[in-house]
Design a protein around this motif. Structure first.
Motif, PDB file in Angstrom:
ATOM      1  N   LEU A 129      -6.477  -1.192   7.592  1.00 36.71           N
ATOM      2  CA  LEU A 129      -7.810  -1.468   8.581  1.00 36.71           C
ATOM      3  C   LEU A 129      -8.401  -0.185   8.741  1.00 36.71           C
ATOM      4  CD1 LEU A 129      -4.952  -4.011  10.633  1.00 36.71           C
ATOM      5  CD2 LEU A 129      -7.098  -4.860   8.730  1.00 36.71           C
ATOM      6  N   GLY A 130      -8.884   0.472   7.681  1.00 40.18           N
ATOM      7  CA  GLY A 130      -9.765   1.981   8.067  1.00 40.18           C
ATOM      8  C   GLY A 130      -9.030   3.206   8.897  1.00 40.18           C
ATOM      9  N   THR A 131      -8.078   3.756   7.870  1.00 38.92           N
ATOM     10  CA  THR A 131      -7.062   3.957   8.044  1.00 38.92           C
ATOM     11  C   THR A 131      -6.560   5.122   6.433  1.00 38.92           C
ATOM     12  OG1 THR A 131      -4.459   4.108   9.210  1.00 38.92           O
ATOM     13  CG2 THR A 131      -4.997   3.082   7.385  1.00 38.92           C
ATOM     14  N   GLU A 132      -5.070   5.902   6.431  1.00 36.36           N
ATOM     15  CA  GLU A 132      -4.708   6.468   5.329  1.00 36.36           C
ATOM     16  C   GLU A 132      -3.510   6.237   5.795  1.00 36.36           C
ATOM     17  OE1 GLU A 132      -3.738  11.285   4.520  1.00 36.36           O
ATOM     18  OE2 GLU A 132      -4.653  10.406   5.914  1.00 36.36           O
ATOM     19  N   PHE A 133      -2.926   6.248   4.238  1.00 35.18           N
ATOM     20  CA  PHE A 133      -1.406   5.458   4.153  1.00 35.18           C
ATOM     21  C   PHE A 133      -0.593   6.193   2.965  1.00 35.18           C
ATOM     22  CE2 PHE A 133      -3.466   2.450   2.673  1.00 35.18           C
ATOM     23  CZ  PHE A 133      -2.968   1.239   1.640  1.00 35.18           C
ATOM     24  N   GLY A 134       0.375   6.263   3.071  1.00 35.93           N
ATOM     25  CA  GLY A 134       0.858   6.431   1.343  1.00 35.93           C
ATOM     26  C   GLY A 134       2.306   5.672   1.483  1.00 35.93           C
ATOM     27  N   VAL A 135       2.263   4.768  -0.344  1.00 35.29           N
ATOM     28  CA  VAL A 135       3.580   3.931  -0.812  1.00 35.29           C
ATOM     29  C   VAL A 135       4.116   4.724  -2.301  1.00 35.29           C
ATOM     30  CG1 VAL A 135       1.813   2.137  -0.570  1.00 35.29           C
ATOM     31  CG2 VAL A 135       1.469   3.141  -2.597  1.00 35.29           C
ATOM     32  N   ALA A 136       5.661   4.569  -2.020  1.00 30.88           N
ATOM     33  CA  ALA A 136       6.520   4.816  -3.555  1.00 30.88           C
ATOM     34  C   ALA A 136       6.458   3.380  -4.052  1.00 30.88           C
ATOM     35  CB  ALA A 136       7.290   5.966  -2.951  1.00 30.88           C
ATOM     36  N   VAL A 137       6.183   3.071  -5.342  1.00 34.58           N
ATOM     37  CA  VAL A 137       6.012   1.844  -5.740  1.00 34.58           C
ATOM     38  C   VAL A 137       7.535   1.892  -6.639  1.00 34.58           C
ATOM     39  CG1 VAL A 137       4.975   0.192  -6.728  1.00 34.58           C
ATOM     40  CG2 VAL A 137       3.956   1.107  -5.508  1.00 34.58           C
ATOM     41  N   GLY A 138       8.750   1.214  -6.770  1.00 38.44           N
ATOM     42  CA  GLY A 138       9.833   0.768  -7.319  1.00 38.44           C
ATOM     43  C   GLY A 138      10.304  -0.099  -7.413  1.00 38.44           C
ATOM     44  N   SER A 139      11.943  -0.177  -7.586  1.00 38.24           N
ATOM     45  CA  SER A 139      12.686  -0.895  -8.079  1.00 38.24           C
ATOM     46  C   SER A 139      13.819  -0.647  -7.207  1.00 38.24           C
ATOM     47  CB  SER A 139      11.769  -1.647  -9.023  1.00 38.24           C
ATOM     48  OG  SER A 139      12.890  -0.870 -10.197  1.00 38.24           O
ATOM     49  N   GLY A 140      14.344  -1.952  -7.150  1.00 38.92           N
ATOM     50  CA  GLY A 140      15.939  -2.035  -6.412  1.00 38.92           C
ATOM     51  C   GLY A 140      17.183  -2.776  -7.645  1.00 38.92           C
ATOM     52  N   VAL A 141      18.025  -2.833  -7.203  1.00 38.05           N
ATOM     53  CA  VAL A 141      19.382  -3.603  -7.955  1.00 38.05           C
ATOM     54  C   VAL A 141      18.525  -4.633  -8.109  1.00 38.05           C
ATOM     55  CG1 VAL A 141      21.529  -5.250  -8.392  1.00 38.05           C
ATOM     56  CG2 VAL A 141      21.259  -2.241  -7.470  1.00 38.05           C
ATOM     57  N   GLU A 142      17.817  -5.827  -7.227  1.00 30.92           N
ATOM     58  CA  GLU A 142      17.180  -7.346  -7.637  1.00 30.92           C
ATOM     59  C   GLU A 142      15.500  -7.104  -7.194  1.00 30.92           C
ATOM     60  OE1 GLU A 142      18.869  -9.644  -4.244  1.00 30.92           O
ATOM     61  OE2 GLU A 142      20.687  -8.843  -3.781  1.00 30.92           O
ATOM     62  N   GLY A 143      15.373  -6.550  -6.714  1.00 29.87           N
ATOM     63  CA  GLY A 143      13.783  -6.388  -7.259  1.00 29.87           C
ATOM     64  C   GLY A 143      12.996  -5.361  -6.767  1.00 29.87           C
ATOM     65  N   PRO A 144      11.722  -5.549  -7.681  1.00 32.56           N
ATOM     66  CA  PRO A 144      11.033  -4.040  -6.320  1.00 32.56           C
ATOM     67  C   PRO A 144      10.907  -4.477  -5.230  1.00 32.56           C
ATOM     68  CG  PRO A 144       9.610  -6.312  -7.319  1.00 32.56           C
ATOM     69  CD  PRO A 144      10.460  -6.947  -7.064  1.00 32.56           C
ATOM     70  N   VAL A 145      10.752  -2.755  -3.955  1.00 33.18           N
ATOM     71  CA  VAL A 145      10.847  -2.005  -3.538  1.00 33.18           C
ATOM     72  C   VAL A 145       9.829  -1.092  -2.868  1.00 33.18           C
ATOM     73  CG1 VAL A 145      12.721  -0.180  -2.025  1.00 33.18           C
ATOM     74  CG2 VAL A 145      13.223  -1.751  -3.516  1.00 33.18           C
ATOM     75  N   ILE A 146       8.987  -1.133  -2.591  1.00 34.28           N
ATOM     76  CA  ILE A 146       8.200  -0.092  -1.820  1.00 34.28           C
ATOM     77  C   ILE A 146       8.157   0.269  -0.438  1.00 34.28           C
ATOM     78  CG2 ILE A 146       5.541  -0.366  -0.947  1.00 34.28           C
ATOM     79  CD1 ILE A 146       6.693  -1.840  -4.289  1.00 34.28           C
ATOM     80  N   LEU A 147       8.136   1.669  -0.615  1.00 29.89           N
ATOM     81  CA  LEU A 147       8.004   2.546   0.972  1.00 29.89           C
ATOM     82  C   LEU A 147       6.597   2.747   1.081  1.00 29.89           C
ATOM     83  CD1 LEU A 147      10.841   4.923  -0.316  1.00 29.89           C
ATOM     84  CD2 LEU A 147      11.317   2.710   0.382  1.00 29.89           C
ATOM     85  N   THR A 148       6.761   2.046   2.517  1.00 31.09           N
ATOM     86  CA  THR A 148       5.144   2.602   3.085  1.00 31.09           C
ATOM     87  C   THR A 148       5.537   3.236   4.531  1.00 31.09           C
ATOM     88  OG1 THR A 148       2.987   1.772   3.333  1.00 31.09           O
ATOM     89  CG2 THR A 148       5.319  -0.337   3.627  1.00 31.09           C
ATOM     90  N   GLU A 149       3.893   4.321   4.745  1.00 26.17           N
ATOM     91  CA  GLU A 149       4.148   5.141   6.249  1.00 26.17           C
ATOM     92  C   GLU A 149       2.768   4.939   6.533  1.00 26.17           C
ATOM     93  OE1 GLU A 149       5.403   9.034   7.917  1.00 26.17           O
ATOM     94  OE2 GLU A 149       6.568   8.168   6.679  1.00 26.17           O
ATOM     95  N   VAL A 150       2.558   4.893   7.395  1.00 22.82           N
ATOM     96  CA  VAL A 150       0.284   4.269   7.962  1.00 22.82           C
ATOM     97  C   VAL A 150       0.575   6.355   8.660  1.00 22.82           C
ATOM     98  CG1 VAL A 150      -0.828   4.003   9.687  1.00 22.82           C
ATOM     99  CG2 VAL A 150       0.573   3.067   8.418  1.00 22.82           C
ATOM    100  N   PHE A 151       0.100   6.935   7.698  1.00 22.35           N
ATOM    101  CA  PHE A 151      -0.304   8.325   8.762  1.00 22.35           C
ATOM    102  C   PHE A 151      -1.351   8.361   9.524  1.00 22.35           C
ATOM    103  CE2 PHE A 151       0.823   9.319   3.656  1.00 22.35           C
ATOM    104  CZ  PHE A 151       2.009  10.213   4.604  1.00 22.35           C
ATOM    105  N   ASP A 152      -2.183   7.651   9.899  1.00 22.78           N
ATOM    106  CA  ASP A 152      -3.642   7.314  10.425  1.00 22.78           C
ATOM    107  C   ASP A 152      -3.873   6.195  10.275  1.00 22.78           C
ATOM    108  OD1 ASP A 152      -5.269   8.088  12.862  1.00 22.78           O
ATOM    109  OD2 ASP A 152      -6.629   8.245  11.144  1.00 22.78           O
TER     110      ASP A 152
END
Length: 438
Positions: A190-213
């Motif tokens: 929505l007009g911003t800067e953010f980061g993601v780390a796309v990975g997986s856990g035991v049961e399925g996808p795990v996505i880390l996300t953080e909004v920097f701005d």
């Protein structure tokens, strides 16, 4: 734009075109006239339609048998090709959108290694970045920094799919609606800067996300979407029962503060030629492991991936279980002469609560009887280096010795300096081990 032209000369060139005799300088002159005058282009289209109609009419007539030595006049293939080429040129002139431009282009790389040597001029296909960093810039001004290992694809002028790895998205404030598609759902900027780390856990996808701005929208649990604001960070966990949002992974708050928010100037580059341990199997009695991809196995010690990088289920470093110094054994697969061992310590990413201090090195020919060849201590990594800047390696020379197995036994480790003694989140760890001949 309209430039005066000689209509008689255009008719002469058209006649040559239809007679298949237009070539060389005549073709260039013909194209120049068409580019310079809308009237010339209109005259050309009218002539082309008339000529085509005559050809159709001729083919519809009853053909009178002719001597075998004579042939009916045919509209030649060259004339057809030239006419089609001119049509394409006109279409491109009037409808530039028909001439395809890439939605996004590769605008920078740092120590990038790709799988399969792909054509990076076109990113609208699955791309696999093995290591390093790349910058992708969209026509709209959106910039994406990707860190390998990473699999991604530019899917439209306003979207990208990342199926594994790290990405930082920076969208100009006047824009919104850029989409980052992941295995756990769509993240909408929505007009911003953010980061993601796309990975997986035991049961399925795990996505880390953080909004920097700014703010973003992510898949949610009880409602279709949830908004995150500047400073917010969550893990999107896709499980059999649906989507869960969690703020901690393995007792640690979700934190992407070590993400590359701009293309690093340098990355990797530490010499590895002659490294006997690279890619060799590693075993360990135990390693740190929690749900949702917080797994740090000993195999990471010889994978050639440096620093505290990675994503859930694919971290680049080894951690011993909580409150343990840890140990591991590298199998060189054959008896080899050893003269030097290098270590790259860890600090457990942004957390700063892990890493080996004192250690012992033992060797063996059969993996059963070990003899000690070194006792030493590693330095703490006090601060997190900038993305792309390597953690330091420490080198230890030993008297030349021949062995197949190299065991490292932790004697002590570094704890977080500000945590209470009863806090269990501490233990040994290491990023990489390198072994060299004398």
């Amino acid at each position: 734009m309209n430039v005066d032209y000689d209509s008689n000369r255009l008719d002469a060139l058209l006649q040559q075109l239809f007679d298949e005799t237009l070539e060389g300088a005549g073709i260039d002159e013909f194209n120049t006239i068409l580019r310079g005058s809308s009237q010339a282009r209109s005259h050309y289209r009218t002539s082309l339609r008339l000529h085509a109609a005559l050809i159709r009419h001729r083919r519809a007539e009853t053909i009178v048998p002719m001597p075998r030595t004579e042939q009916p006049v045919r509209f030649g293939r060259v004339a057809i090709l030239l006419a089609l080429a001119a049509c394409v040129m006109l279409a491109a002139f009037f409808y530039p959108g028909l001439t395809r431009r890439p939605s996004a282009t590769l605008t920078g790389t740092t120590a990038a290694l790709w799988e399969g040597n792909p054509d990076t001029a076109s990113l609208d296909k699955p791309m696999n970045l093995i290591r390093g960093f790349v910058e992708v810039t969209y026509q709209s001004g959106v910039r994406v920094i990707l860190e390998g290992p990473c699999r991604f694809e530019v899917t439209s002028a306003s979207s990208m799919e990342v199926t594994h790895g790290r990405a930082t998205v920076k969208v100009p404030h006047h824009l919104d609606g850029f989409h980052l598609d992941t295995p756990a759902g769509r993240i909408t900027d929505l007009g911003t800067e953010f980061g993601v780390a796309v990975g997986s856990g035991v049961e399925g996808p795990v996505i880390l996300t953080e909004v920097f701005d700014g703010e973003i929208e992510i898949p949610a649990e009880e409602t279709p979407r949830k908004r995150l604001l500047s400073g917010d960070s969550l893990a999107i966990v896709r499980e059999t029962g649906g989507t869960r949002l969690v703020s901690t992974l393995g007792d640690y708050r979700v934190d992407l503060g070590d993400s590359a928010r701009r293309l690093p100037v340098s990355s990797g580059g530490s010499p590895s030629a002659g490294n006997l341990a690279l890619g060799k199997p590693v075993t360990s009695p135990a390693h740190y492991s929690k749900a949702h991809g917080s797994v740090f196995p000993a195999g990471s010690l010889t994978d050639g991936r440096l620093n505290d990088s990675g994503s859930p289920g694919d971290w680049s470093f080894w951690l011993a279980p909580n409150e343990a110094d840890g140990e591991f054994t590298v199998d060189l697969l054959e008896k080899t002469e050893i003269g030097r061992i290098d270590f790259q310590n860890t600090r457990n990413r942004t957390h700063g609560d892990r890493g080996l201090s004192g250690f012992r090195v033992l060797v063996s020919d059969d993996g059963l009887d070990f003899r000690e060849i070194l006792q030493a201590e590693l330095q703490r990594i006090p601060e997190l280096p900038a993305p792309g800047v390597d953690f330091p390696f420490e080198s230890f020379s030993v008297a030349p010795v021949s062995a197949r197995f190299v065991k490292v036994v932790g004697v002590s480790h570094y704890r977080h300096p500000e945590r209470a003694p009863e806090n269990p989140n501490h233990g040994g760890g290491l990023n990489e081990i390198r072994i060299f001949a004398p």
